[in-house]
Motif scaffolding. Structure first.
Motif, PDB file in Angstrom:
ATOM      1  N   LEU A  26       0.820  -1.214   0.000  1.00  0.00           N
ATOM      2  CA  LEU A  26       0.000   0.000   0.000  1.00  0.00           C
ATOM      3  C   LEU A  26       0.851   1.261   0.000  1.00  0.00           C
ATOM      4  N   HIS A  27       2.042   1.196   0.588  1.00  0.00           N
ATOM      5  CA  HIS A  27       2.929   2.360   0.598  1.00  0.00           C
ATOM      6  C   HIS A  27       3.247   2.777  -0.844  1.00  0.00           C
ATOM      7  N   PHE A  28       3.556   1.804  -1.693  1.00  0.00           N
ATOM      8  CA  PHE A  28       3.823   2.084  -3.103  1.00  0.00           C
ATOM      9  C   PHE A  28       2.586   2.637  -3.797  1.00  0.00           C
ATOM     10  N   ILE A  29       1.431   2.061  -3.510  1.00  0.00           N
ATOM     11  CA  ILE A  29       0.183   2.513  -4.131  1.00  0.00           C
ATOM     12  C   ILE A  29      -0.146   3.942  -3.708  1.00  0.00           C
ATOM     13  N   PHE A  30       0.013   4.253  -2.414  1.00  0.00           N
ATOM     14  CA  PHE A  30      -0.227   5.613  -1.936  1.00  0.00           C
ATOM     15  C   PHE A  30       0.713   6.598  -2.625  1.00  0.00           C
ATOM     16  N   ASN A  31       1.974   6.218  -2.788  1.00  0.00           N
ATOM     17  CA  ASN A  31       2.938   7.089  -3.462  1.00  0.00           C
ATOM     18  C   ASN A  31       2.589   7.270  -4.934  1.00  0.00           C
ATOM     19  N   LEU A  32       2.135   6.217  -5.579  1.00  0.00           N
ATOM     20  CA  LEU A  32       1.761   6.289  -6.993  1.00  0.00           C
ATOM     21  C   LEU A  32       0.553   7.209  -7.185  1.00  0.00           C
ATOM     22  N   ILE A  33      -0.433   7.073  -6.315  1.00  0.00           N
ATOM     23  CA  ILE A  33      -1.608   7.950  -6.383  1.00  0.00           C
ATOM     24  C   ILE A  33      -1.188   9.399  -6.142  1.00  0.00           C
ATOM     25  N   THR A  34      -0.233   9.597  -5.246  1.00  0.00           N
ATOM     26  CA  THR A  34       0.264  10.948  -4.974  1.00  0.00           C
ATOM     27  C   THR A  34       0.951  11.532  -6.198  1.00  0.00           C
ATOM     28  N   LEU A  35       1.716  10.730  -6.890  1.00  0.00           N
ATOM     29  CA  LEU A  35       2.380  11.192  -8.109  1.00  0.00           C
ATOM     30  C   LEU A  35       1.353  11.641  -9.151  1.00  0.00           C
ATOM     31  N   VAL A  36       0.337  10.822  -9.371  1.00  0.00           N
ATOM     32  CA  VAL A  36      -0.709  11.166 -10.344  1.00  0.00           C
ATOM     33  C   VAL A  36      -1.469  12.415  -9.882  1.00  0.00           C
ATOM     34  N   SER A  37      -1.801  12.485  -8.600  1.00  0.00           N
ATOM     35  CA  SER A  37      -2.530  13.643  -8.069  1.00  0.00           C
ATOM     36  C   SER A  37      -1.723  14.924  -8.219  1.00  0.00           C
ATOM     37  N   THR A  38      -0.425  14.849  -7.968  1.00  0.00           N
ATOM     38  CA  THR A  38       0.429  16.026  -8.106  1.00  0.00           C
ATOM     39  C   THR A  38       0.483  16.488  -9.551  1.00  0.00           C
ATOM     40  N   LEU A  39       0.589  15.545 -10.486  1.00  0.00           N
ATOM     41  CA  LEU A  39       0.591  15.909 -11.903  1.00  0.00           C
ATOM     42  C   LEU A  39      -0.735  16.550 -12.319  1.00  0.00           C
ATOM     43  N   VAL A  40      -1.840  15.960 -11.909  1.00  0.00           N
ATOM     44  CA  VAL A  40      -3.156  16.505 -12.253  1.00  0.00           C
ATOM     45  C   VAL A  40      -3.320  17.896 -11.653  1.00  0.00           C
ATOM     46  N   PHE A  41      -3.016  18.032 -10.381  1.00  0.00           N
ATOM     47  CA  PHE A  41      -3.142  19.300  -9.662  1.00  0.00           C
ATOM     48  C   PHE A  41      -2.294  20.384 -10.318  1.00  0.00           C
ATOM     49  N   GLY A  42      -1.037  20.074 -10.556  1.00  0.00           N
ATOM     50  CA  GLY A  42      -0.120  21.051 -11.139  1.00  0.00           C
ATOM     51  C   GLY A  42      -0.488  21.431 -12.560  1.00  0.00           C
ATOM     52  N   ASN A  43      -0.896  20.459 -13.354  1.00  0.00           N
ATOM     53  CA  ASN A  43      -1.262  20.751 -14.737  1.00  0.00           C
ATOM     54  C   ASN A  43      -2.526  21.597 -14.828  1.00  0.00           C
ATOM     55  N   ILE A  44      -3.493  21.327 -13.990  1.00  0.00           N
ATOM     56  CA  ILE A  44      -4.717  22.137 -13.991  1.00  0.00           C
ATOM     57  C   ILE A  44      -4.398  23.574 -13.608  1.00  0.00           C
ATOM     58  N   VAL A  45      -3.557  23.749 -12.595  1.00  0.00           N
ATOM     59  CA  VAL A  45      -3.171  25.101 -12.171  1.00  0.00           C
ATOM     60  C   VAL A  45      -2.426  25.820 -13.294  1.00  0.00           C
ATOM     61  N   SER A  46      -1.441  25.144 -13.885  1.00  0.00           N
ATOM     62  CA  SER A  46      -0.637  25.814 -14.914  1.00  0.00           C
ATOM     63  C   SER A  46      -1.463  26.151 -16.154  1.00  0.00           C
ATOM     64  N   VAL A  47      -2.352  25.248 -16.570  1.00  0.00           N
ATOM     65  CA  VAL A  47      -3.200  25.532 -17.730  1.00  0.00           C
ATOM     66  C   VAL A  47      -4.152  26.690 -17.429  1.00  0.00           C
ATOM     67  N   SER A  48      -4.691  26.726 -16.232  1.00  0.00           N
ATOM     68  CA  SER A  48      -5.606  27.815 -15.858  1.00  0.00           C
ATOM     69  C   SER A  48      -4.895  29.158 -15.844  1.00  0.00           C
ATOM     70  N   ILE A  49      -3.709  29.200 -15.285  1.00  0.00           N
ATOM     71  CA  ILE A  49      -2.950  30.457 -15.248  1.00  0.00           C
ATOM     72  C   ILE A  49      -2.528  30.868 -16.651  1.00  0.00           C
ATOM     73  N   TYR A  50      -2.114  29.907 -17.467  1.00  0.00           N
ATOM     74  CA  TYR A  50      -1.752  30.223 -18.853  1.00  0.00           C
ATOM     75  C   TYR A  50      -2.946  30.819 -19.605  1.00  0.00           C
ATOM     76  N   GLN A  51      -4.128  30.247 -19.409  1.00  0.00           N
ATOM     77  CA  GLN A  51      -5.333  30.744 -20.086  1.00  0.00           C
ATOM     78  C   GLN A  51      -5.630  32.180 -19.666  1.00  0.00           C
ATOM     79  N   ILE A  52      -5.443  32.484 -18.392  1.00  0.00           N
ATOM     80  CA  ILE A  52      -5.694  33.840 -17.892  1.00  0.00           C
ATOM     81  C   ILE A  52      -4.705  34.820 -18.510  1.00  0.00           C
TER      82      ILE A  52
END
Length: 94
Positions: A26-52
């Motif tokens: 589960l430690h690996f799974i939690f880390n993997l989900i964190t990696l995906v969440s960080t990518l999603v979170f960061g990409n949404i923020v960067s795309v939103s700021i770029y659009q503005i």
């Protein structure tokens, strides 16, 4: 509702900690989900700021639309819970 949110933010990291103790993978799974969440979170923020910037709109009024994105909210919620889980790991190991 506030009490519910506080309780969930305490109970879920505790459950993650004890589940990880029972099943090491589960430690690996939690880390993997964190990696995906960080990518999603960061990409949404960067795309939103770029659009503005591209549209030359007012930053403070348009950036709040990001909170309507369910992927942003889910990714951010998981990152917050994961940080508490990691703090719990570090605290209980020392």
């Amino acid at each position: 509702m506030n009490v519910f949110l506080v309780l969930i933010s305490i109970l879920i990291p505790l459950a993650m900690y004890f589940l990880r103790k029972k099943w090491d993978k589960l430690h690996f799974i939690f880390n993997l989900i964190t990696l995906v969440s960080t990518l999603v979170f960061g990409n949404i923020v960067s795309v939103s700021i770029y659009q503005i910037i591209k549209d030359k709109t007012v930053f403070m009024t348009n950036i709040h639309a990001i909170f309507l994105n369910p992927f942003f909210l889910i990714a951010g919620a998981y990152l917050g819970i994961y940080i508490i889980y990691q703090l719990l790991n570090v605290t209980l190991k020392s």
